[in-house]
Design a protein around this motif. Sequence first.
Motif, PDB file in Angstrom:
ATOM      1  N   ASP A   1     -28.570  -3.778 -17.834  1.00 55.25           N
ATOM      2  CA  ASP A   1     -28.730  -2.389 -17.452  1.00 55.25           C
ATOM      3  C   ASP A   1     -30.195  -1.997 -17.631  1.00 55.25           C
ATOM      4  O   ASP A   1     -30.989  -2.764 -18.161  1.00 55.25           O
ATOM      5  CB  ASP A   1     -27.816  -1.523 -18.288  1.00 55.25           C
ATOM      6  CG  ASP A   1     -27.509  -0.194 -17.622  1.00 55.25           C
ATOM      7  OD1 ASP A   1     -27.827  -0.022 -16.435  1.00 55.25           O
ATOM      8  OD2 ASP A   1     -26.974   0.687 -18.302  1.00 55.25           O
ATOM      9  N   ARG A   2     -30.537  -0.816 -17.236  1.00 56.37           N
ATOM     10  CA  ARG A   2     -31.919  -0.363 -17.338  1.00 56.37           C
ATOM     11  C   ARG A   2     -31.982   1.147 -17.515  1.00 56.37           C
ATOM     12  O   ARG A   2     -31.049   1.864 -17.165  1.00 56.37           O
ATOM     13  CB  ARG A   2     -32.701  -0.761 -16.092  1.00 56.37           C
ATOM     14  CG  ARG A   2     -32.212  -0.012 -14.864  1.00 56.37           C
ATOM     15  CD  ARG A   2     -32.888  -0.470 -13.625  1.00 56.37           C
ATOM     16  NE  ARG A   2     -32.282   0.241 -12.486  1.00 56.37           N
ATOM     17  CZ  ARG A   2     -32.823   0.308 -11.316  1.00 56.37           C
ATOM     18  NH1 ARG A   2     -33.961  -0.285 -11.082  1.00 56.37           N
ATOM     19  NH2 ARG A   2     -32.235   0.954 -10.345  1.00 56.37           N
ATOM     20  N   ILE A  13     -35.450  -2.383 -19.998  1.00 55.88           N
ATOM     21  CA  ILE A  13     -34.330  -3.264 -19.690  1.00 55.88           C
ATOM     22  C   ILE A  13     -33.471  -3.400 -20.941  1.00 55.88           C
ATOM     23  O   ILE A  13     -33.968  -3.763 -21.999  1.00 55.88           O
ATOM     24  CB  ILE A  13     -34.826  -4.642 -19.217  1.00 55.88           C
ATOM     25  CG1 ILE A  13     -35.661  -4.476 -17.947  1.00 55.88           C
ATOM     26  CG2 ILE A  13     -33.648  -5.582 -18.977  1.00 55.88           C
ATOM     27  CD1 ILE A  13     -36.318  -5.754 -17.489  1.00 55.88           C
ATOM     28  N   GLN A  48     -31.959 -12.731 -14.550  1.00 53.14           N
ATOM     29  CA  GLN A  48     -31.435 -11.594 -15.300  1.00 53.14           C
ATOM     30  C   GLN A  48     -32.410 -10.423 -15.277  1.00 53.14           C
ATOM     31  O   GLN A  48     -32.000  -9.268 -15.128  1.00 53.14           O
ATOM     32  CB  GLN A  48     -31.133 -11.991 -16.740  1.00 53.14           C
ATOM     33  CG  GLN A  48     -29.942 -12.894 -16.873  1.00 53.14           C
ATOM     34  CD  GLN A  48     -29.732 -13.372 -18.302  1.00 53.14           C
ATOM     35  OE1 GLN A  48     -30.514 -13.109 -19.195  1.00 53.14           O
ATOM     36  NE2 GLN A  48     -28.657 -14.114 -18.502  1.00 53.14           N
ATOM     37  N   GLU A  51     -32.261  -8.895 -11.825  1.00 53.39           N
ATOM     38  CA  GLU A  51     -31.022  -8.135 -11.666  1.00 53.39           C
ATOM     39  C   GLU A  51     -31.108  -6.800 -12.414  1.00 53.39           C
ATOM     40  O   GLU A  51     -30.636  -5.777 -11.921  1.00 53.39           O
ATOM     41  CB  GLU A  51     -29.831  -8.948 -12.155  1.00 53.39           C
ATOM     42  CG  GLU A  51     -29.460 -10.073 -11.214  1.00 53.39           C
ATOM     43  CD  GLU A  51     -28.371 -10.978 -11.758  1.00 53.39           C
ATOM     44  OE1 GLU A  51     -28.007 -10.876 -12.948  1.00 53.39           O
ATOM     45  OE2 GLU A  51     -27.881 -11.816 -10.978  1.00 53.39           O
ATOM     46  N   ALA A  52     -31.697  -6.818 -13.594  1.00 50.75           N
ATOM     47  CA  ALA A  52     -31.839  -5.586 -14.367  1.00 50.75           C
ATOM     48  C   ALA A  52     -32.748  -4.596 -13.643  1.00 50.75           C
ATOM     49  O   ALA A  52     -32.526  -3.390 -13.685  1.00 50.75           O
ATOM     50  CB  ALA A  52     -32.388  -5.882 -15.757  1.00 50.75           C
ATOM     51  N   LEU A  53     -33.765  -5.111 -12.981  1.00 48.87           N
ATOM     52  CA  LEU A  53     -34.675  -4.250 -12.231  1.00 48.87           C
ATOM     53  C   LEU A  53     -34.084  -3.860 -10.879  1.00 48.87           C
ATOM     54  O   LEU A  53     -34.612  -2.993 -10.196  1.00 48.87           O
ATOM     55  CB  LEU A  53     -36.012  -4.970 -12.006  1.00 48.87           C
ATOM     56  CG  LEU A  53     -36.829  -5.241 -13.262  1.00 48.87           C
ATOM     57  CD1 LEU A  53     -38.032  -6.102 -12.916  1.00 48.87           C
ATOM     58  CD2 LEU A  53     -37.263  -3.950 -13.928  1.00 48.87           C
ATOM     59  N   LYS A  54     -32.984  -4.523 -10.512  1.00 46.57           N
ATOM     60  CA  LYS A  54     -32.308  -4.302  -9.237  1.00 46.57           C
ATOM     61  C   LYS A  54     -33.282  -4.478  -8.068  1.00 46.57           C
ATOM     62  O   LYS A  54     -33.429  -3.633  -7.191  1.00 46.57           O
ATOM     63  CB  LYS A  54     -31.645  -2.932  -9.204  1.00 46.57           C
ATOM     64  CG  LYS A  54     -30.578  -2.794 -10.271  1.00 46.57           C
ATOM     65  CD  LYS A  54     -29.801  -1.544 -10.128  1.00 46.57           C
ATOM     66  CE  LYS A  54     -28.748  -1.302 -11.172  1.00 46.57           C
ATOM     67  NZ  LYS A  54     -28.429  -2.228 -12.169  1.00 46.57           N
ATOM     68  N   VAL A  55     -33.940  -5.622  -8.080  1.00 48.41           N
ATOM     69  CA  VAL A  55     -34.956  -5.943  -7.083  1.00 48.41           C
ATOM     70  C   VAL A  55     -34.335  -6.783  -5.971  1.00 48.41           C
ATOM     71  O   VAL A  55     -33.609  -7.729  -6.237  1.00 48.41           O
ATOM     72  CB  VAL A  55     -36.116  -6.739  -7.744  1.00 48.41           C
ATOM     73  CG1 VAL A  55     -37.099  -7.231  -6.697  1.00 48.41           C
ATOM     74  CG2 VAL A  55     -36.802  -5.888  -8.783  1.00 48.41           C
ATOM     75  N   ASP A  56     -34.628  -6.419  -4.737  1.00 45.91           N
ATOM     76  CA  ASP A  56     -34.275  -7.272  -3.607  1.00 45.91           C
ATOM     77  C   ASP A  56     -35.330  -8.360  -3.547  1.00 45.91           C
ATOM     78  O   ASP A  56     -36.518  -8.079  -3.410  1.00 45.91           O
ATOM     79  CB  ASP A  56     -34.270  -6.486  -2.296  1.00 45.91           C
ATOM     80  CG  ASP A  56     -33.119  -5.501  -2.237  1.00 45.91           C
ATOM     81  OD1 ASP A  56     -32.049  -5.816  -2.781  1.00 45.91           O
ATOM     82  OD2 ASP A  56     -33.301  -4.422  -1.654  1.00 45.91           O
ATOM     83  N   THR A  61     -42.109  -9.984  -3.098  1.00 44.44           N
ATOM     84  CA  THR A  61     -41.621  -9.290  -4.287  1.00 44.44           C
ATOM     85  C   THR A  61     -41.783 -10.164  -5.514  1.00 44.44           C
ATOM     86  O   THR A  61     -42.232  -9.694  -6.559  1.00 44.44           O
ATOM     87  CB  THR A  61     -40.133  -8.907  -4.119  1.00 44.44           C
ATOM     88  OG1 THR A  61     -39.994  -8.119  -2.945  1.00 44.44           O
ATOM     89  CG2 THR A  61     -39.635  -8.140  -5.317  1.00 44.44           C
TER      90      THR A  61
END
Length: 74
Positions: A1-2, A13, A48, A51-56, A61
């Motif tokens: 989560d973040r 994070i 991980q 994913e926590a940063l919710k980066v495409d 990137t």
Amino acid sequence: DRIIDRSNAMIYIIMEYCSKGDLAALISRCNKEGTILQEGFIRKVFVQVLEALKVDVCMTTLITITQHLHMFNL
């Protein structure tokens, strides 16, 4: 989560508790002992973080993120 703190331009994070220390401590310990982290472990941690940063994820990137991530920030 973040947690996003827009007023201070920070992203925190939320990670699991690690009884043996944080990632920076692990890297420091490996440097002192002359050992290296396994590629699979590094890949797992990096995914991980993304994913926590919710980066495409795309190559541009990844390059940008790796330029701004520091182990002491994790």
